[in-house]
Design an enzyme around this catalytic site. Structure first.
Site, PDB file in Angstrom:
ATOM      1  CG  HIS A 119      39.889  45.661  44.149  1.00  0.00           C
ATOM      2  ND1 HIS A 119      40.686  45.032  43.208  1.00  0.00           N
ATOM      3  CD2 HIS A 119      38.621  45.328  43.829  1.00  0.00           C
ATOM      4  CE1 HIS A 119      39.931  44.340  42.380  1.00  0.00           C
ATOM      5  NE2 HIS A 119      38.663  44.509  42.727  1.00  0.00           N
TER       6      HIS A 119
ATOM      7  CG  HIS B 227      40.607  44.851  48.383  1.00  0.00           C
ATOM      8  ND1 HIS B 227      41.903  44.442  48.578  1.00  0.00           N
ATOM      9  CD2 HIS B 227      40.070  43.961  47.508  1.00  0.00           C
ATOM     10  CE1 HIS B 227      42.137  43.355  47.851  1.00  0.00           C
ATOM     11  NE2 HIS B 227      41.031  43.047  47.190  1.00  0.00           N
TER      12      HIS B 227
ATOM     13  CD  GLU C 127      43.453  42.884  37.279  1.00  0.00           C
ATOM     14  OE1 GLU C 127      43.897  43.899  36.678  1.00  0.00           O
ATOM     15  OE2 GLU C 127      43.447  42.800  38.518  1.00  0.00           O
TER      16      GLU C 127
ATOM     17  NE  ARG D 153      47.527  43.914  42.112  1.00  0.00           N
ATOM     18  CZ  ARG D 153      48.536  43.630  42.936  1.00  0.00           C
ATOM     19  NH1 ARG D 153      49.661  44.292  42.853  1.00  0.00           N
ATOM     20  NH2 ARG D 153      48.409  42.682  43.847  1.00  0.00           N
TER      21      ARG D 153
ATOM     22  CG  ASP E 250      40.661  39.240  35.073  1.00  0.00           C
ATOM     23  OD1 ASP E 250      40.652  39.036  36.304  1.00  0.00           O
ATOM     24  OD2 ASP E 250      39.913  40.058  34.505  1.00  0.00           O
TER      25      ASP E 250
ATOM     26  CD  GLU F 140      34.757  36.941  34.530  1.00  0.00           C
ATOM     27  OE1 GLU F 140      35.917  37.158  34.859  1.00  0.00           O
ATOM     28  OE2 GLU F 140      33.777  37.294  35.226  1.00  0.00           O
TER      29      GLU F 140
END
Ligand code: UD1
Ligand code: UDP
Length: 402
Positions: free
Chosen positions: A213, A245, A131, A215, A95, A117
């Site tokens: 990590h 990250h 995502e 967003r 994604d 996936e």
């Protein structure tokens, strides 16, 4: 039969590595690998680990790049390769911006897309952001949908994807993990190297491994997570190890808040075998990562997910993962409970592995071989899938997925 695999970030590379290995070994298949370079250091590390030499590298990464930069760069960079090579299938994973943009570029060239996936959903476009939107868009474009679990299959069916285009395969990340975990566990040069590399881990302390990590947690979410980690590190007999990250929106606040705190070790992102080894040494794992949620249960490590939603509800239902959000008090009390209560710990370390058996790549490649070469059918799906035409039914469905 020509298959072009396109990926660009660390998790895509890890999850595509077993697929690429299987494609390479399959007679009659010509496999080409295009990396977008959405990630650089973290991607190159995985490529080296799995001995993948890309045929094409779009070298897209710029510091603190915007999602639109990545999207536009993938589409423009890939288009020429698609036009010139004309693969039978383009394979994308997950994604990310890379996967959705690559799927779109293939679609525009009328080249069939296989989605590895497929079908993960939270039902909430804001979490994980962006995502959840990316994977839905890829589902609209894809010809073959490789769902890791029955739940993922059900989500795709509910969106109007025809049942004969979905295959439940398990997650290819588990293929990669099982192979790597075995290499890491066997006494020998690799294990000795890893033991030496982590000689600094305090033998008597319980290790809490952290990654983060997402967003949607930038800003206040990360401040809360850091606050929780600072409190956890104050507990005697505990060491917090956090490979940070490289996204500047993560690295900046994490180092500013946690740098120099005794009991917290901030380190660079680890190569995959190093990270797998460290998971095996951890008492528990705190994460917002998708992949780590899938891996930890296989290694019998309780995983506390620092998010409000998860598209990996299978782990929560199996009792091997818990959603703790980003509230410091909730995170801290969940960690203390696991460290103090051996029954709670044992229940979460049961070894249930809802995401796969290590043979997902074989299933995917066999399916591609069976379908590649078939022309992309001109088949319009209903604009509003039947299920969603009935709001009550749609609402029930969303709750089931969430
Ligand atoms: C991306 C994916 C996310 C995935 C995550 C895995 C999207 C929208 N997001 O998020 O789904 O879970 O990767 O890690 O595609 N950077 C480096 N070196 C690296 C990698 C990143 O310095 O090896 C820095 C760069 O400044 C880069 C920034 O991190 O601009 C952000 O990278 P990006 O790929 O845009 O997003 P992620 O937050 O990593
Ligand atoms: N990982 C790694 N080194 C690290 C941290 C994670 O190799 O320092 C691996 C981890 O085992 C998993 C993947 O990276 O396979 C997860 O990547 P990430 O959390 O960046 O992305 P997500 O899975 O959330 O998309």
């Amino acid at each position: 039969m020509k298959i072009l695999s396109v990926f660009g970030t660390r998790p895509e590379a890890i999850k595509m590595a077993p697929v690429i290995a299987t494609l390479r070994e399959t007679p009659g298949v010509t496999s080409r690998v295009c990396v977008t370079g959405q990630h650089r250091g973290m991607l190159d590390s995985v490529l080296a680990t799995f001995a993948i030499r890309p045929d094409d590298d779009l070298a897209l990464m710029r510091p603190d790049q915007t999602l639109s930069d990545v999207f536009a760069g993938v589409m423009t960079g890939l288009d020429g390769i698609l036009a010139e090579w004309r693969p039978d299938y383009v394979l994308v994973q997950g994604d990310t911006a890379t996967s959705t943009a690559a799927g779109m570029a293939a679609f525009f060239r009328r080249i069939a897309v296989g989605h590895v996936e497929a079908g993960l959903r939270t039902g909430n476009l804001a979490s994980p952001w962006p995502e959840e939107a990316n994977r839905r868009v890829t589902a609209v474009l894809a010809e073959r949908h490789y769902a890791p679990t029955q739940r993922a299959r059900a989500a795709l069916l509910m969106e109007g994807i025809a049942a004969d285009r979905i295959l439940v395969t398990g997650n290819t990340g588990i293929d990669a993990l099982l192979r790597t975990a075995e290499a890491v566990a066997v006494p020998g040069a690799t294990r000795s190297r890893l033991e030496a590399a982590f000689g600094w881990l305090e033998a008597g302390a319980r290790t809490i491994l952290v990654t983060g990590h997402r967003r949607e947690s930038f800003g206040s979410g990360f401040e809360s997570i850091c606050e929780a980690l600072a409190r956890i590190a104050g507990r005697p007999g505990v060491q917090v190890v956090y490979p940070v990250h490289p996204n500047p929106n993560v690295r900046g606040p994490v180092h500013a808040r946690l740098g120099g705190i005794p009991g917290i070790r901030l380190i660079e992102p680890l190569d995959y075998p190093e990270f797998v080894y460290l998971m095996t040494r951890a008492s528990l794992i705190l994460t917002d990562s998708g992949g780590v949620q899938e891996e930890a249960p296989v290694l019998r490590k309780p995983v506390l997910v620092m998010r409000d939603t998860s598209e990996r509800a299978e782990a929560v239902e199996a009792g091997v993962a818990r959603l703790v959000g980003t509230d410091p008090a909730t995170i801290v009390s969940a960690v203390h409970r696991l460290l103090d209560d051996s029954a709670t710990y044992a229940a979460m370390a049961s070894g249930a592995s809802p995401f796969g058996d290590g043979h997902a790549s074989d299933r995917i490649v066999a399916d591609l071989v069976a379908h590649a070469g078939a022309p992309m059918p001109v088949r319009l799906r209903p604009l509003i899938p039947r299920e969603f035409a009935d709001p009550a039914r749609a609402a029930r469905g969303a709750q089931r997925i969430a």
